[in-house]
Scaffold this motif. Sequence first.
Motif, PDB file in Angstrom:
ATOM      1  N   ALA A  23      58.425 -23.169  31.355  1.00  0.00           N
ATOM      2  CA  ALA A  23      57.909 -22.891  29.892  1.00  0.00           C
ATOM      3  C   ALA A  23      57.633 -21.270  29.796  1.00  0.00           C
ATOM      4  O   ALA A  23      57.791 -20.739  28.618  1.00  0.00           O
ATOM      5  CB  ALA A  23      56.818 -23.853  29.413  1.00  0.00           C
ATOM      6  N   MET A  24      56.873 -20.877  30.781  1.00  0.00           N
ATOM      7  CA  MET A  24      56.504 -19.688  30.553  1.00  0.00           C
ATOM      8  C   MET A  24      57.415 -18.722  30.805  1.00  0.00           C
ATOM      9  O   MET A  24      57.581 -17.660  29.979  1.00  0.00           O
ATOM     10  CB  MET A  24      55.251 -19.411  31.742  1.00  0.00           C
ATOM     11  N   THR A  25      58.479 -18.894  31.489  1.00  0.00           N
ATOM     12  CA  THR A  25      59.623 -18.216  31.631  1.00  0.00           C
ATOM     13  C   THR A  25      60.436 -18.152  30.502  1.00  0.00           C
ATOM     14  O   THR A  25      60.993 -17.051  30.161  1.00  0.00           O
ATOM     15  CB  THR A  25      60.351 -18.537  33.034  1.00  0.00           C
ATOM     16  N   SER A  26      60.593 -19.335  29.725  1.00  0.00           N
ATOM     17  CA  SER A  26      61.449 -19.264  28.589  1.00  0.00           C
ATOM     18  C   SER A  26      60.828 -18.530  27.432  1.00  0.00           C
ATOM     19  O   SER A  26      61.695 -17.903  26.562  1.00  0.00           O
ATOM     20  CB  SER A  26      61.718 -20.735  28.335  1.00  0.00           C
ATOM     21  N   ARG A  27      59.457 -18.646  27.450  1.00  0.00           N
ATOM     22  CA  ARG A  27      58.809 -17.834  26.439  1.00  0.00           C
ATOM     23  C   ARG A  27      58.957 -16.309  26.705  1.00  0.00           C
ATOM     24  O   ARG A  27      59.294 -15.212  25.671  1.00  0.00           O
ATOM     25  CB  ARG A  27      57.305 -18.113  26.469  1.00  0.00           C
ATOM     26  N   ALA A  28      58.877 -15.826  28.055  1.00  0.00           N
ATOM     27  CA  ALA A  28      58.951 -14.236  27.935  1.00  0.00           C
ATOM     28  C   ALA A  28      60.403 -14.020  27.912  1.00  0.00           C
ATOM     29  O   ALA A  28      60.670 -12.691  27.828  1.00  0.00           O
ATOM     30  CB  ALA A  28      58.800 -14.073  29.467  1.00  0.00           C
ATOM     31  N   ALA A  29      61.365 -14.846  28.105  1.00  0.00           N
ATOM     32  CA  ALA A  29      62.929 -14.631  27.940  1.00  0.00           C
ATOM     33  C   ALA A  29      63.199 -14.420  26.632  1.00  0.00           C
ATOM     34  O   ALA A  29      64.582 -14.148  26.087  1.00  0.00           O
ATOM     35  CB  ALA A  29      63.729 -15.289  28.686  1.00  0.00           C
ATOM     36  N   ASP A  30      62.471 -14.964  25.410  1.00  0.00           N
ATOM     37  CA  ASP A  30      62.809 -14.699  24.047  1.00  0.00           C
ATOM     38  C   ASP A  30      63.282 -13.319  23.602  1.00  0.00           C
ATOM     39  O   ASP A  30      64.409 -13.351  22.825  1.00  0.00           O
ATOM     40  CB  ASP A  30      61.718 -15.386  23.115  1.00  0.00           C
ATOM     41  N   ALA A  80      57.264 -27.297  35.661  1.00  0.00           N
ATOM     42  CA  ALA A  80      57.313 -27.361  34.129  1.00  0.00           C
ATOM     43  C   ALA A  80      56.634 -26.120  33.453  1.00  0.00           C
ATOM     44  O   ALA A  80      56.816 -25.500  32.453  1.00  0.00           O
ATOM     45  CB  ALA A  80      56.698 -28.637  33.792  1.00  0.00           C
ATOM     46  N   VAL A  81      55.330 -25.899  33.988  1.00  0.00           N
ATOM     47  CA  VAL A  81      54.548 -24.608  33.407  1.00  0.00           C
ATOM     48  C   VAL A  81      55.197 -23.547  33.605  1.00  0.00           C
ATOM     49  O   VAL A  81      55.328 -22.690  32.788  1.00  0.00           O
ATOM     50  CB  VAL A  81      53.204 -24.892  33.794  1.00  0.00           C
ATOM     51  N   THR A  82      55.802 -23.308  34.643  1.00  0.00           N
ATOM     52  CA  THR A  82      56.523 -22.136  34.929  1.00  0.00           C
ATOM     53  C   THR A  82      57.666 -21.969  34.364  1.00  0.00           C
ATOM     54  O   THR A  82      57.810 -20.564  33.942  1.00  0.00           O
ATOM     55  CB  THR A  82      56.922 -21.969  36.529  1.00  0.00           C
ATOM     56  N   ALA A 131      70.032 -15.090  33.344  1.00  0.00           N
ATOM     57  CA  ALA A 131      70.166 -14.471  34.743  1.00  0.00           C
ATOM     58  C   ALA A 131      68.312 -14.768  35.110  1.00  0.00           C
ATOM     59  O   ALA A 131      68.188 -15.138  36.311  1.00  0.00           O
ATOM     60  CB  ALA A 131      70.271 -12.905  34.906  1.00  0.00           C
ATOM     61  N   LEU A 132      67.400 -14.462  34.351  1.00  0.00           N
ATOM     62  CA  LEU A 132      66.044 -14.595  34.583  1.00  0.00           C
ATOM     63  C   LEU A 132      65.634 -16.083  34.728  1.00  0.00           C
ATOM     64  O   LEU A 132      65.101 -16.509  35.520  1.00  0.00           O
ATOM     65  CB  LEU A 132      65.311 -14.012  33.674  1.00  0.00           C
ATOM     66  N   MET A 133      66.231 -17.061  33.901  1.00  0.00           N
ATOM     67  CA  MET A 133      66.034 -18.295  33.663  1.00  0.00           C
ATOM     68  C   MET A 133      66.661 -19.298  35.016  1.00  0.00           C
ATOM     69  O   MET A 133      66.084 -19.938  35.982  1.00  0.00           O
ATOM     70  CB  MET A 133      66.503 -19.168  32.732  1.00  0.00           C
ATOM     71  N   ALA A 134      67.896 -18.512  35.566  1.00  0.00           N
ATOM     72  CA  ALA A 134      68.712 -19.114  36.680  1.00  0.00           C
ATOM     73  C   ALA A 134      67.965 -18.674  38.117  1.00  0.00           C
ATOM     74  O   ALA A 134      67.880 -19.492  39.047  1.00  0.00           O
ATOM     75  CB  ALA A 134      70.083 -18.784  36.851  1.00  0.00           C
ATOM     76  N   ALA A 135      67.315 -17.593  38.096  1.00  0.00           N
ATOM     77  CA  ALA A 135      66.573 -17.027  39.198  1.00  0.00           C
ATOM     78  C   ALA A 135      65.281 -18.009  39.552  1.00  0.00           C
ATOM     79  O   ALA A 135      64.791 -18.305  40.676  1.00  0.00           O
ATOM     80  CB  ALA A 135      66.157 -15.522  39.018  1.00  0.00           C
ATOM     81  N   VAL A 136      64.704 -18.020  38.326  1.00  0.00           N
ATOM     82  CA  VAL A 136      63.301 -18.818  38.128  1.00  0.00           C
ATOM     83  C   VAL A 136      63.504 -20.293  38.607  1.00  0.00           C
ATOM     84  O   VAL A 136      62.786 -20.658  39.595  1.00  0.00           O
ATOM     85  CB  VAL A 136      62.612 -18.640  37.075  1.00  0.00           C
ATOM     86  N   ALA A 137      64.647 -20.889  38.162  1.00  0.00           N
ATOM     87  CA  ALA A 137      64.759 -22.316  38.547  1.00  0.00           C
ATOM     88  C   ALA A 137      65.352 -22.350  39.868  1.00  0.00           C
ATOM     89  O   ALA A 137      64.589 -23.459  40.510  1.00  0.00           O
ATOM     90  CB  ALA A 137      65.866 -22.679  37.310  1.00  0.00           C
ATOM     91  N   ILE A 138      65.916 -21.647  40.418  1.00  0.00           N
ATOM     92  CA  ILE A 138      66.533 -21.658  41.821  1.00  0.00           C
ATOM     93  C   ILE A 138      65.097 -21.668  42.614  1.00  0.00           C
ATOM     94  O   ILE A 138      65.143 -22.242  43.891  1.00  0.00           O
ATOM     95  CB  ILE A 138      67.652 -20.660  42.195  1.00  0.00           C
TER      96      ILE A 138
END
Length: 500
Positions: free
Chosen positions: A380-387, A376-378, A396-403
């Motif tokens: 959240a940090m990725t979503s903040r960085a992708a703004d 969850a923390v990772t 693409a970034l969110m999908a890569a991190v989620a996988i």
Amino acid sequence: MFAIRAAEHAATIAPTAIAWLSIRARWPVLFGIPVDAVFGLVGGIIVIGLAVDWWTTRFSVDSGGISYDRGFLVRRSTSLGWSEVVSVQVSRSAVARLLGCSRVLIGIGTESKANLTIEAVPQAAAAEIEGYFEAGRVRPSRDMPVPGTHSRVVDPVAEDRSGSAEAECESVLECRIGSRTTDSGDLIYRIRIRDYLLISVTYGQFVLLFPFLIELYENAAALLRLSPAFPAIPDISGPLWVLVVAALAVFGSVAMAFGMLVAWLRYRSFEVRIRAGAFVMSGGLISAESRQIPRSQVGGVKIQRNPLMRVTGYARLAFVSRQSGERIGANIVFPAVRLERVRDSIRSHFPAYAAAADRSPKVSRPLQWGLIGVAAVTLAMTSRAADGMSPVRAVALMAAVAIMLLAASNYCWATAALDPENAVIHFRRGFLWVTHYVVPWDSVYFAGSYQLPVAGRLSVGAVCLGVYDSRAVRLWVPVSRPVLINQFIEATTSGRIDRP
């Protein structure tokens, strides 16, 4: 031989040819040496070596065993009796079937640590090797009970009849071929179309790595000033979560189609029979395989379930074998069958593992909440960085991190339980793609522990258990208390454990 080797190494030959064409287009001469001459010399050496290997290879098969000679400067000679052979696997790729030959992999030794591979064997000779192996395996074990099963009652009259029937045969192979035509064994499984769909998720999951690889390349291209992997894609408006869901749906559909194709190519006409105390497996389209696994070589069972199997109540059963192998050598018995039937089969053939297989060990709550919290923390940090990114790049970034998080969490979601009554260990890993190992203590050849003290009696640690599953496999078990670590070590080293 040349055609078979070229087909087997196509994954190496094609990239090498592409690299050669790319290098010669930019640098025809490198360090004063023509690039074409270098690649031509290497290719010539490989072809000459293959020709010499083919011309100097000789083997013979008879009722006494196998004789194998190979090599020119250094001659390798191997002579094996059938009592030393623990497994025979025959593979026939598409090119090999077109040329009428097979590849024979012979396992030697208790754990099959040494193998003998004979390439480009005529199909008649391959069938002869299988016949001699099975005849030699069946003959000495007529009156011996098979481990893990009930002893059978021996009928002296029937034994006399079988002995006289063997005496009438001119050779062991003729007896074997004659019995095979009249009794091919009891069919216990044959793959169906529904099974391909259930298996497809297992193979289609690799397509989901595509977003991660693209994102990795894009980051490397930005640093190294390389050309982008794809042309610029126009921005798509909409909420980020909608775009992520749509992207995952598209990749999921592609992954399912890809998995169906791979499953069909790999398991077409797959079936399992029981014959003379051994499980006989055969099937495959691109590479037709056939292999026998005697019950005495089974050192545990493995049950696997992908997300679709978990929803539909199906599972995949494989044997943890002490002999090596390839592809079908993964010892799969039921690629996709109802979980109840898997457990019934374990009770029937290997009752010592049944009690442990019926009970699934639970993952500890601290480990569960720890993995969920980190994920969850990772995210959240990725979503903040992708703004500040474009929608396509953010998806693409969110999908890569989620996988990546999904794969890491699924691997770390592990636990194990001890069954002192049957001297069995049950290991479980995963929450979406679940893998169960049920193995006896004496099948664990290595046990080690790693601890990191935190506070007082609380520590973070893991136990590593080594088992044979066609190869050496390490099973990692997260453990939070030193007393549990000691229990695992004592159980696997001394073969006993005190009840808690």
